[in-house]
Design a protein around this motif. Structure first.
Motif, PDB file in Angstrom:
ATOM      1  N   PHE A  60      36.523  -8.402  43.538  1.00 21.51           N
ATOM      2  CA  PHE A  60      35.364  -7.546  43.751  1.00 21.51           C
ATOM      3  C   PHE A  60      34.112  -8.379  44.759  1.00 21.51           C
ATOM      4  O   PHE A  60      33.867  -9.398  44.360  1.00 21.51           O
ATOM      5  CB  PHE A  60      34.666  -7.224  42.477  1.00 21.51           C
ATOM      6  CG  PHE A  60      33.488  -6.244  42.998  1.00 21.51           C
ATOM      7  CD1 PHE A  60      33.733  -4.746  43.057  1.00 21.51           C
ATOM      8  CD2 PHE A  60      32.086  -6.755  42.965  1.00 21.51           C
ATOM      9  CE1 PHE A  60      32.547  -4.173  43.184  1.00 21.51           C
ATOM     10  CE2 PHE A  60      31.277  -5.965  43.151  1.00 21.51           C
ATOM     11  CZ  PHE A  60      31.314  -4.667  43.532  1.00 21.51           C
TER      12      PHE A  60
ATOM     13  N   TYR B 114      18.531  -9.535  38.677  1.00 25.81           N
ATOM     14  CA  TYR B 114      19.980  -9.754  38.440  1.00 25.81           C
ATOM     15  C   TYR B 114      20.122 -11.296  38.245  1.00 25.81           C
ATOM     16  O   TYR B 114      20.939 -11.435  37.401  1.00 25.81           O
ATOM     17  CB  TYR B 114      20.816  -9.297  39.531  1.00 25.81           C
ATOM     18  CG  TYR B 114      20.860  -7.652  39.715  1.00 25.81           C
ATOM     19  CD1 TYR B 114      22.045  -7.046  39.151  1.00 25.81           C
ATOM     20  CD2 TYR B 114      19.826  -6.908  40.276  1.00 25.81           C
ATOM     21  CE1 TYR B 114      22.066  -5.589  38.957  1.00 25.81           C
ATOM     22  CE2 TYR B 114      20.035  -5.387  40.032  1.00 25.81           C
ATOM     23  CZ  TYR B 114      21.085  -4.835  39.408  1.00 25.81           C
ATOM     24  OH  TYR B 114      21.139  -3.555  39.350  1.00 25.81           O
TER      25      TYR B 114
ATOM     26  N   ALA C 276      29.990   0.062  40.458  1.00 23.96           N
ATOM     27  CA  ALA C 276      31.101  -0.691  40.751  1.00 23.96           C
ATOM     28  C   ALA C 276      32.302  -0.550  39.624  1.00 23.96           C
ATOM     29  O   ALA C 276      33.431  -0.250  40.042  1.00 23.96           O
ATOM     30  CB  ALA C 276      30.425  -2.261  40.551  1.00 23.96           C
TER      31      ALA C 276
HETATM   32  C1  COI Z   1      26.667  -1.120  39.867  1.00 20.24           C
HETATM   33  O1  COI Z   1      27.758  -0.915  39.266  1.00 20.24           O
HETATM   34  O2  COI Z   1      25.893   0.113  40.327  1.00 20.24           O
HETATM   35  C2  COI Z   1      26.097  -2.516  40.229  1.00 20.24           C
HETATM   36  O3  COI Z   1      24.969  -2.315  40.603  1.00 20.24           O
HETATM   37  C3  COI Z   1      26.903  -3.514  40.142  1.00 20.24           C
HETATM   38  C4  COI Z   1      26.597  -4.725  41.008  1.00 20.24           C
HETATM   39  C5  COI Z   1      25.471  -5.387  40.650  1.00 20.24           C
HETATM   40  C6  COI Z   1      27.640  -5.580  41.453  1.00 20.24           C
END
Ligand code: COI
Length: 440
Positions: free
Chosen positions: A88, A265, A383
């Motif tokens: 990813f 984050y 994601a």
């Molecule tokens: C999402 O899944 O919406 C995210 O923001 C994940 C990302 C921080 C990798």
């Protein structure tokens, strides 16, 4: 071609910024009343002109102008990895989009150019005070070559909300969507077609003013990069295990947890590493003395409970300062509500379903486990899309959560299957927006 115009933004006018998010235009959002989850400040409102605080005059400088796009094609295309080798967010396509902004001249020329490093002054405000926000979107390619985006209007609205929250410039979301379509179509060979794979799109906005004073950034850069992706978790589509934590908080009332800011984050990484040391894949973020459930890792949270009348209640915490207005969260709520109303049945979901946005505390989960009424728990995010939870570590013991035979409970599976069918164009739906038509 005349420039598109947007308000000039300077410090005294910050109060107006939260009114500046654009209206959305999807057919679904026009056709339906807003859910409670969408009735948040600035999320669905039309842009308001900004006025000079002294004279009351409307102030206008150029907004993003998709028609002025310049394209510089790469001269050295990269070799693509097979899907099985994709991790990813580690592989990037051949091109990226950049759009500069300054408070004096507004949004500048959008350029699609070969993917590569940015050159920034070390004093850029992004490096010191976290003037950075982002979105996560996905593009899908059908066998005939049709390329689709999923609910880009939601991402644009949220990106504008995030920008307004940290005094970065807002913009015309439809113009940026047009530019993202151009980028994705140019790099469409990079969109994996296998089930469970897609192109992850990362629009990002950073403050680039060269100054160490803390204040609104006079310069900014919007860029968009794209990454072919498969499953978000190393475990693939298997359920995740959560450590319910009170040691750290992700968000608090009055804070920024409801915005997609980079600053939300980094502080989650150490708690996640601590959870991993204890054998859990993610944190279940709790808040307050009653241990209210808020989010799961970087995802929104859903839990379902069997009720004495034979129905099942699907619950997610209401939006606000502590909950990110997730695009998949909203989509899951709408699909589940349509099922509950008998408008559009989702295979596998309980016949009698009640969908609620309400506060959920750990005592509810502990009690439901004891009574055998805990039905399922899952997370939603761009994601991972939908991710089942099979275990929650809490106060020294594990709460076991039922999951179905394929590692997803019936609600999570029904929602995931329908979402994927919409995203990939298997089902025609206004949420799936065509970036380019394939050959018929
Ligand atoms: C999402 O899944 O919406 C995210 O923001 C994940 C990302 C921080 C990798």
């Amino acid at each position: 071609m005349a420039s598109r115009l947007s308000p000039l933004r300077t410090l005294p006018r910050l109060a107006s910024l939260t009114r500046n998010a654009p209206a959305t235009s999807s057919a679904s959002s026009l056709a339906r009343p807003l859910l409670a989850s969408q009735q948040i400040r600035g999320y669905k409102k039309a842009p308001q002109p900004m006025r000079d605080v002294m004279t009351g005059e409307i102030i206008q400088i150029p907004d993003i102008d998709a028609s002025s796009l310049q394209i510089q094609n790469t001269q050295s295309p990269k070799t693509r990895l097979p899907n099985s080798k994709l991790i990813f967010g580690k592989t990037f396509t051949d091109h990226m989009l950049t759009i500069p902004w300054s408070s004096a001249s507004g949004w500048g020329t959008p350029i699609i150019k070969p993917y590569g490093p940015l050159e920034l002054d070390p004093s850029s405000t992004v490096f010191h005070y976290a003037f950075t926000l982002f979105e996560g979107m996905k593009a899908y390619r059908q066998e005939d070559g049709t390329v689709r985006l999923f609910r880009p209007d939601m991402n644009m609205a949220r990106m504008n909300r995030s920008a307004a929250r940290i005094a970065l410039p807002t913009f015309d979301g439809e113009a940026l969507t047009e530019l993202i379509k151009k980028l994705v179509v140019l790099d469409s060979e990079w969109i994996p077609q296998e089930k469970g794979y897609s192109l992850y799109i990362r629009p990002t906005l950073i403050g680039t003013q060269n100054a160490l004073g803390v204040g609104p950034s006079s310069d900014a850069l919007l860029f968009v990069i794209c990454s072919p992706v498969g499953p978000y978790y190393a475990s693939g589509f298997k359920p995740v295990q959560l450590l319910a934590t009170t040691k750290f908080v992700r968000a608090a009332p009055g804070g920024t947890g409801g915005y997609k800011l980079g600053a939300n984050y980094a502080p989650g990484v150490v708690p996640q590493a601590e959870a991993a040391k204890e054998g859990y894949s993610q944190n279940l973020w709790l808040y307050g003395e009653d241990h209210a459930l808020t989010e799961v890792g970087t995802m929104n949270l859903f839990a379902a409970f069997k009720k004495p009348d034979g129905s099942v209640e699907l619950v997610t915490p209401p939006l606000g300062d502590m909950i990110l207005p997730g695009v998949v969260r909203d989509s899951a709520l709408r699909l589940a509500q349509d099922h509950a109303d008998g408008k559009e049945v989702l295979p596998g979901l309980p016949e009698k379903l009640v969908v609620t946005e309400r506060k959920l505390i750990m005592a509810d989960l502990v009690e439901a486990e004891k009574n055998g009424t805990l039905f399922e728990v899952f997370g939603t995010g761009t994601a991972a899309i939908v991710s089942a939870v099979d275990k929650i570590g809490y106060e020294g013991r594990d709460i076991a959560i039922p999951t179905g035979p394929e590692g997803l409970g019936p609600i999570a599976k029904g929602i995931l299957d329908r979402l994927v069918a919409i995203q990939t164009g298997e089902i025609d739906h206004p949420w799936s927006v065509i970036a380019s038509e394939g050959k018929a």
